[in-house]
Scaffold this motif. Sequence first.
Motif, mmCIF file in Angstrom:
data_model
loop_
_atom_site.group_PDB
_atom_site.id
_atom_site.type_symbol
_atom_site.label_atom_id
_atom_site.label_comp_id
_atom_site.label_asym_id
_atom_site.label_seq_id
_atom_site.Cartn_x
_atom_site.Cartn_y
_atom_site.Cartn_z
ATOM 1 N N TRP A 136 0.743 -1.098 0.124
ATOM 2 C CA TRP A 136 -0.158 0.040 0.120
ATOM 3 C C TRP A 136 0.747 1.358 -0.052
ATOM 4 O O TRP A 136 0.789 1.988 -1.073
ATOM 5 N N ILE A 137 1.971 1.404 1.065
ATOM 6 C CA ILE A 137 2.688 2.479 0.865
ATOM 7 C C ILE A 137 3.561 2.938 0.004
ATOM 8 O O ILE A 137 3.743 3.749 -0.768
ATOM 9 N N ALA A 138 4.022 1.738 -0.839
ATOM 10 C CA ALA A 138 4.683 1.562 -2.002
ATOM 11 C C ALA A 138 3.964 2.001 -3.274
ATOM 12 O O ALA A 138 4.301 2.962 -4.145
ATOM 13 N N ALA A 139 2.744 1.684 -3.328
ATOM 14 C CA ALA A 139 1.785 2.048 -4.221
ATOM 15 C C ALA A 139 1.472 3.536 -4.179
ATOM 16 O O ALA A 139 1.247 4.230 -5.193
ATOM 17 N N LEU A 140 1.691 4.113 -2.976
ATOM 18 C CA LEU A 140 1.464 5.607 -2.838
ATOM 19 C C LEU A 140 2.722 6.606 -3.363
ATOM 20 O O LEU A 140 2.456 7.569 -3.640
ATOM 21 N N GLY A 141 3.783 5.677 -3.512
ATOM 22 C CA GLY A 141 5.019 6.399 -3.893
ATOM 23 C C GLY A 141 5.976 6.717 -2.848
ATOM 24 O O GLY A 141 6.872 7.439 -3.101
ATOM 25 N N VAL A 142 5.708 5.948 -1.616
ATOM 26 C CA VAL A 142 6.855 6.058 -0.461
ATOM 27 C C VAL A 142 7.733 4.999 -0.529
ATOM 28 O O VAL A 142 7.562 3.875 -0.320
ATOM 29 N N ASP A 143 9.040 5.562 -0.692
ATOM 30 C CA ASP A 143 10.024 4.478 -0.659
ATOM 31 C C ASP A 143 10.519 4.401 0.832
ATOM 32 O O ASP A 143 11.570 5.373 1.124
ATOM 33 N N GLN A 144 10.283 3.324 1.451
ATOM 34 C CA GLN A 144 10.563 3.237 2.743
ATOM 35 C C GLN A 144 12.091 3.070 2.828
ATOM 36 O O GLN A 144 12.611 3.741 4.151
ATOM 37 N N MET A 145 12.794 2.790 2.333
ATOM 38 C CA MET A 145 14.224 2.330 2.339
ATOM 39 C C MET A 145 14.841 3.778 2.501
ATOM 40 O O MET A 145 15.847 4.339 2.907
ATOM 41 N N ALA A 146 14.618 4.719 1.185
ATOM 42 C CA ALA A 146 15.167 5.882 0.872
ATOM 43 C C ALA A 146 14.439 6.700 1.930
ATOM 44 O O ALA A 146 15.427 7.723 2.428
ATOM 45 N N ILE B 142 5.389 13.120 10.899
ATOM 46 C CA ILE B 142 5.269 12.358 9.339
ATOM 47 C C ILE B 142 5.757 13.527 8.341
ATOM 48 O O ILE B 142 5.139 14.694 8.394
ATOM 49 N N PRO B 143 6.955 13.229 7.451
ATOM 50 C CA PRO B 143 7.433 14.480 6.527
ATOM 51 C C PRO B 143 6.285 14.772 5.668
ATOM 52 O O PRO B 143 5.387 14.038 5.229
ATOM 53 N N ALA B 144 6.544 16.109 5.383
ATOM 54 C CA ALA B 144 5.303 16.813 4.473
ATOM 55 C C ALA B 144 5.142 15.935 3.236
ATOM 56 O O ALA B 144 3.892 15.796 2.790
ATOM 57 N N ALA B 145 6.056 15.465 2.604
ATOM 58 C CA ALA B 145 5.961 14.789 1.196
ATOM 59 C C ALA B 145 5.244 13.753 1.323
ATOM 60 O O ALA B 145 4.261 13.270 0.489
ATOM 61 N N VAL B 146 5.484 12.663 2.586
ATOM 62 C CA VAL B 146 4.833 11.656 2.723
ATOM 63 C C VAL B 146 3.419 12.074 3.201
ATOM 64 O O VAL B 146 2.499 11.245 2.760
ATOM 65 N N ARG B 147 3.163 12.963 3.899
ATOM 66 C CA ARG B 147 1.941 13.320 4.416
ATOM 67 C C ARG B 147 0.823 13.726 3.249
ATOM 68 O O ARG B 147 -0.379 13.130 3.315
ATOM 69 N N SER B 148 1.520 14.422 2.130
ATOM 70 C CA SER B 148 0.756 14.801 0.982
ATOM 71 C C SER B 148 0.061 13.433 0.444
ATOM 72 O O SER B 148 -0.959 13.464 -0.024
ATOM 73 N N LEU B 149 0.887 12.554 0.243
ATOM 74 C CA LEU B 149 0.499 11.211 -0.495
ATOM 75 C C LEU B 149 -0.429 10.603 0.244
ATOM 76 O O LEU B 149 -1.420 10.144 -0.205
ATOM 77 N N LEU B 150 -0.295 10.692 1.545
ATOM 78 C CA LEU B 150 -1.322 9.852 2.520
ATOM 79 C C LEU B 150 -2.672 10.666 2.355
ATOM 80 O O LEU B 150 -3.794 9.994 2.400
#
Length: 137
Positions: free
Chosen positions: A40-50, A124-132
């Motif tokens: 789910w998180i990867a499909a949103l465009g969040v690269d957890q390792m990065a 939660i970082p702003a870029a990740v928050r926007s995707l969520l």
Amino acid sequence: MPPQTAHRHPVRVYYEDTDLAGIVYYANYLKFIERGRSEWIAALGVDQMALRAAEGIVFAVRRVVADYLRPGRFGDDLVVMTNLQELGGSRIELRQEVWREDERLFTAAVTLVCLHDTGRAARIPAAVRSLLEAARS
């Protein structure tokens, strides 16, 4: 019937996922929903390792409330459904369900927290928050 707006992740039940009776061992549902969250998180465009490498930020499970409704069995094709329920400053609340066709087998309310790699709470970082937030609408 599974919600159509949820993220869908297919899971096949292998022999190793079951007990002696051929029923999915209860702890394996937690593995299934973990895979569903990761996809789910990867499909949103969040690269957890990065995210971890660049900002030292990780997500950790803080709480799981689970209901086992019906048994999954060896050979079943299941679907893990993931829906964002709430989004806080450092907290993400999800509803996850495991389905076999039109039959709900398992539900869980999962609370994730955003942490610095030192273990302290982090926003939660702003870029990740926007995707969520985009996923919620």
